[in-house]
Design a protein around this motif. Structure first.
Motif, PDB file in Angstrom:
ATOM      1  N   ILE A 150      59.066 111.055 117.685  1.00  0.00           N
ATOM      2  CA  ILE A 150      59.997 111.094 116.856  1.00  0.00           C
ATOM      3  C   ILE A 150      59.533 110.420 115.446  1.00  0.00           C
ATOM      4  CG2 ILE A 150      62.185 109.596 116.152  1.00  0.00           C
ATOM      5  CD1 ILE A 150      62.716 109.290 119.205  1.00  0.00           C
ATOM      6  N   PRO A 151      59.422 111.371 114.356  1.00  0.00           N
ATOM      7  CA  PRO A 151      58.903 110.842 113.209  1.00  0.00           C
ATOM      8  C   PRO A 151      59.609 109.599 112.559  1.00  0.00           C
ATOM      9  CG  PRO A 151      59.322 113.142 113.231  1.00  0.00           C
ATOM     10  CD  PRO A 151      59.930 112.651 114.367  1.00  0.00           C
ATOM     11  N   GLU A 152      59.095 108.867 111.468  1.00  0.00           N
ATOM     12  CA  GLU A 152      59.597 107.665 111.056  1.00  0.00           C
ATOM     13  C   GLU A 152      60.790 107.845 110.562  1.00  0.00           C
ATOM     14  OE1 GLU A 152      58.473 104.429 107.868  1.00  0.00           O
ATOM     15  OE2 GLU A 152      57.525 106.419 107.586  1.00  0.00           O
ATOM     16  N   LYS A 153      61.147 108.884 109.881  1.00  0.00           N
ATOM     17  CA  LYS A 153      62.488 109.127 109.146  1.00  0.00           C
ATOM     18  C   LYS A 153      63.544 109.271 109.962  1.00  0.00           C
ATOM     19  CE  LYS A 153      61.629 114.133 108.795  1.00  0.00           C
ATOM     20  NZ  LYS A 153      61.336 115.308 107.584  1.00  0.00           N
ATOM     21  N   HIS A 154      63.394 109.823 111.175  1.00  0.00           N
ATOM     22  CA  HIS A 154      64.595 109.836 112.250  1.00  0.00           C
ATOM     23  C   HIS A 154      64.845 108.452 112.820  1.00  0.00           C
ATOM     24  CE1 HIS A 154      64.486 113.928 111.545  1.00  0.00           C
ATOM     25  NE2 HIS A 154      63.529 114.375 112.307  1.00  0.00           N
ATOM     26  N   TYR A 155      64.206 107.442 112.564  1.00  0.00           N
ATOM     27  CA  TYR A 155      64.681 105.994 113.053  1.00  0.00           C
ATOM     28  C   TYR A 155      65.675 105.505 112.030  1.00  0.00           C
ATOM     29  CZ  TYR A 155      64.482 101.170 114.216  1.00  0.00           C
ATOM     30  OH  TYR A 155      64.839  99.752 114.446  1.00  0.00           O
ATOM     31  N   PHE A 156      65.389 105.319 110.915  1.00  0.00           N
ATOM     32  CA  PHE A 156      66.482 104.725 110.080  1.00  0.00           C
ATOM     33  C   PHE A 156      67.838 105.325 110.060  1.00  0.00           C
ATOM     34  CE2 PHE A 156      62.019 103.804 108.579  1.00  0.00           C
ATOM     35  CZ  PHE A 156      61.979 102.455 108.542  1.00  0.00           C
ATOM     36  N   LYS A 194      69.956 104.678 112.350  1.00  0.00           N
ATOM     37  CA  LYS A 194      70.406 105.037 113.562  1.00  0.00           C
ATOM     38  C   LYS A 194      70.198 103.638 114.093  1.00  0.00           C
ATOM     39  CE  LYS A 194      69.162 109.570 114.255  1.00  0.00           C
ATOM     40  NZ  LYS A 194      68.562 110.702 115.072  1.00  0.00           N
ATOM     41  N   ASP A 195      70.174 102.601 113.525  1.00  0.00           N
ATOM     42  CA  ASP A 195      70.228 101.204 114.230  1.00  0.00           C
ATOM     43  C   ASP A 195      71.089 100.746 115.060  1.00  0.00           C
ATOM     44  OD1 ASP A 195      69.086 101.378 111.304  1.00  0.00           O
ATOM     45  OD2 ASP A 195      68.876  99.234 111.433  1.00  0.00           O
ATOM     46  N   ALA A 196      72.342 101.293 114.962  1.00  0.00           N
ATOM     47  CA  ALA A 196      73.367 100.821 115.957  1.00  0.00           C
ATOM     48  C   ALA A 196      73.012 101.336 117.119  1.00  0.00           C
ATOM     49  CB  ALA A 196      74.885 101.314 115.527  1.00  0.00           C
ATOM     50  N   MET A 197      72.486 102.506 117.482  1.00  0.00           N
ATOM     51  CA  MET A 197      72.089 103.241 118.414  1.00  0.00           C
ATOM     52  C   MET A 197      70.886 102.570 119.208  1.00  0.00           C
ATOM     53  SD  MET A 197      69.816 105.542 120.090  1.00  0.00           S
ATOM     54  CE  MET A 197      68.732 106.544 118.832  1.00  0.00           C
ATOM     55  N   LEU A 240      64.375 103.240 128.443  1.00  0.00           N
ATOM     56  CA  LEU A 240      64.537 103.382 127.225  1.00  0.00           C
ATOM     57  C   LEU A 240      64.317 104.663 126.678  1.00  0.00           C
ATOM     58  CD1 LEU A 240      63.857  99.835 125.958  1.00  0.00           C
ATOM     59  CD2 LEU A 240      65.960 100.892 125.753  1.00  0.00           C
ATOM     60  N   THR A 241      63.385 105.139 127.081  1.00  0.00           N
ATOM     61  CA  THR A 241      62.746 106.653 126.990  1.00  0.00           C
ATOM     62  C   THR A 241      64.097 107.664 127.074  1.00  0.00           C
ATOM     63  OG1 THR A 241      60.639 106.130 126.851  1.00  0.00           O
ATOM     64  CG2 THR A 241      61.174 108.588 127.081  1.00  0.00           C
ATOM     65  N   LYS A 242      64.582 107.592 128.240  1.00  0.00           N
ATOM     66  CA  LYS A 242      65.576 108.591 128.467  1.00  0.00           C
ATOM     67  C   LYS A 242      66.808 108.169 127.614  1.00  0.00           C
ATOM     68  CE  LYS A 242      68.293 109.774 132.474  1.00  0.00           C
ATOM     69  NZ  LYS A 242      68.726 109.550 134.033  1.00  0.00           N
ATOM     70  N   ALA A 243      67.134 107.009 127.330  1.00  0.00           N
ATOM     71  CA  ALA A 243      68.408 106.516 126.466  1.00  0.00           C
ATOM     72  C   ALA A 243      68.277 107.196 125.185  1.00  0.00           C
ATOM     73  CB  ALA A 243      68.512 104.937 126.359  1.00  0.00           C
ATOM     74  N   ILE A 244      67.228 107.303 124.618  1.00  0.00           N
ATOM     75  CA  ILE A 244      67.089 107.781 123.387  1.00  0.00           C
ATOM     76  C   ILE A 244      66.796 109.272 123.250  1.00  0.00           C
ATOM     77  CG2 ILE A 244      66.471 105.531 122.277  1.00  0.00           C
ATOM     78  CD1 ILE A 244      63.665 106.417 121.838  1.00  0.00           C
TER      79      ILE A 244
END
Length: 474
Positions: free
Chosen positions: A160-166, A168-171, A324-328
């Motif tokens: 997952i590239p950095e840009k796809h993290y921001f 999505k804090d709630a998830m 956690l890997t499965k969850a995301i």
């Protein structure tokens, strides 16, 4: 007439100071008033030399019995330390407190010590200092390993590239809370419990003691401890492609965890430390370094139990990472993990030794490891250089510069909130005792060990979860 025999007279015949001398004097005063002193001294010398001959004597049998019991009593022989501490390497001496140096000096006086080293994050601990590395000859020190046996780091790097993290804090926060539990005694119940092959490890059946810990181990599998243990989302930055991990230059979402063997390890540590102290009598200043000979049944039992706890700690991280890997919905590009409260059989100058790393990262040539900073400071993915003077080791983190008490007394909640905001870090749980300011500067610590490790990538924490009060979570 009264005899005038004194303790000094009896000492001259071979008696020694203590209960036996007092008992002999009492018997003399109450039973032998009318006998010449010369004759009495000869009699009492004979009792001392041949007590078994007086076991049926109506007056002297208590003295004879006491002498025989004292002679047959187990001796609490103190094992002497060597007169001078063996030399050891110190990395980052300017950052290491005197208490840690003193503890290492004592450890290097053990008759079984072969080599030692202090890492730049070292600080005073219990027995061996945290950040201390000690090699011994065929001996294992339970407190050289530590209470949290197999405490370790584990890092998963995702596709997952950095840009796809921001954004999505709630998830990320929801899943972090859903799949982690923190604090002393925390357990999963019913269908929440994880399955893992470690629960089938034959070591659980090697002793009744370990068999009785199986239920606790199952209930706590996949949980994390209190104190400085954490699970955190972050961004890992590879400044260049790493051929070994097969990861291109770039910034990726990653998961970093820190915890150990939970109640299983703590119970093992307590049991075998008590046993070691009963068997291995050391001077008061070294008492917490009591060791077990690996040629004994007790030493072998601890070795088996320690390795089981290490496998269990690894399994706890595996459960967390898989969930956690499965969850995301991510794919793992690479995973790196390492123990830092453990003992290994290694070679020094061609001789097999037991290397204790209490709060130190294995850093043999080419060995991967993780050195975290704090909840706001970066951590580092490293590759060991195999420095022999460091016994193939590096620091296990930044290391504390404030005790927990001092941190609570000197840091406010507003101070902590401000530094978290400055670094754009979301914190779930944690007490003030774990505030970033309580830790040494990780950049200085890393600069002090450039000859021990190469930095492969830098990890920046973004969302951190810890136990609410550093110990227990309600």
């Amino acid at each position: 007439m009264k005899n005038n025999i004194t303790g000094n007279n009896l000492l001259e015949t071979g008696y020694t100071e203590g209960k036996i001398l007092g008992l002999a004097l009492d018997i003399l005063k109450t039973n032998f008033a009318d006998i010449e002193e010369k004759e009495l001294l000869a009699l009492f010398k004979k009792v001392k030399d041949y007590p078994e001959s007086f076991l049926d004597d109506p007056v002297l049998h208590p003295l004879a019995t006491a002498m025989i019991e004292e002679a047959n009593a187990p001796k609490d022989e103190i094992i002497e330390l060597v007169s001078h501490a063996k030399p050891y390497a110190v990395f980052g001496p300017d950052y290491i407190e005197e208490g840690a140096r003193n503890q290492m000096d004592i450890a290097m006086k053990l008759p079984v010590s072969v080599a030692g080293a202090l890492m730049p994050d070292a600080h005073q601990g219990y027995g061996l200092p945290i950040g201390g590395v000690l090699a011994t000859k065929n001996a294992i020190i339970p407190y050289g390993v530590g209470v949290d046996i197999g405490c370790r780091m584990a890092l998963s790097i995702f596709d997952i590239p950095e840009k796809h993290y921001f954004g999505k804090d709630a998830m990320y926060k929801r899943e972090l809370i859903a799949f982690t539990k923190f604090g002393a005694g925390r357990e999963f119940r019913g269908l929440e419990r994880a399955e893992h092959e470690v629960l089938d490890n034959e070591a659980f059946n090697s002793t009744t003691f370990l068999k009785n810990l199986h239920g606790k181990a199952w209930a706590q599998l996949g949980t994390s401890g209190g104190g400085n243990h954490f699970v955190e989302w972050g961004i890992i930055d590879f400044a260049e492609r790493d051929e070994v991990l097969n990861i291109d230059k770039g910034r990726y979402v990653a998961l970093l965890t820190h915890s150990g063997s939970r109640g299983l390890g703590a119970t093992i540590a307590g049991h075998y430390t008590k046993l070691a102290k009963e068997i291995c009598k050391l001077p008061k200043e070294a008492a917490n370094l009591a060791y077990l000979d690996l040629n004994t049944a007790e030493g072998q039992e601890y070795w088996i139990a320690m390795n089981l706890a290490g496998d269990y700690a690894s399994a706890c991280h595996e459960v967390i990472h898989k969930r956690l890997t499965k969850a995301i919905g991510a794919k793992v590009l690479a995973k790196v993990e390492n123990h830092h409260n453990f003992a290994w059989k290694e070679l020094i100058n061609g001789e097999e030794v037991i290397v204790h790393r209490k709060g130190a990262t294995p850093a043999g040539k080419g060995v991967m490891g993780i050195i975290p900073g704090s909840m706001t400071a970066p951590g580092f993915l490293v590759r060991g250089k195999g420095e022999t003077s460091a016994i193939n080791s590096a620091s296990h983190g930044a290391g504390r510069q404030m005790s927990r008490t001092k941190a609570i007394q000197s840091i406010t909640k507003s101070d902590m909130k401000a530094i978290l905001k400055d670094h754009n870090v979301t914190l779930i749980g944690a007490g003030i005792d774990e505030a970033p300011m309580a830790y040494k500067d990780i950049h200085k610590v890393m600069a002090a060990q450039t000859e021990l490790v190469d930095v492969v990538a830098k990890f920046e924490p973004k969302m951190v979860r810890m136990a609410d009060d550093g110990s227990r979570e309600d």
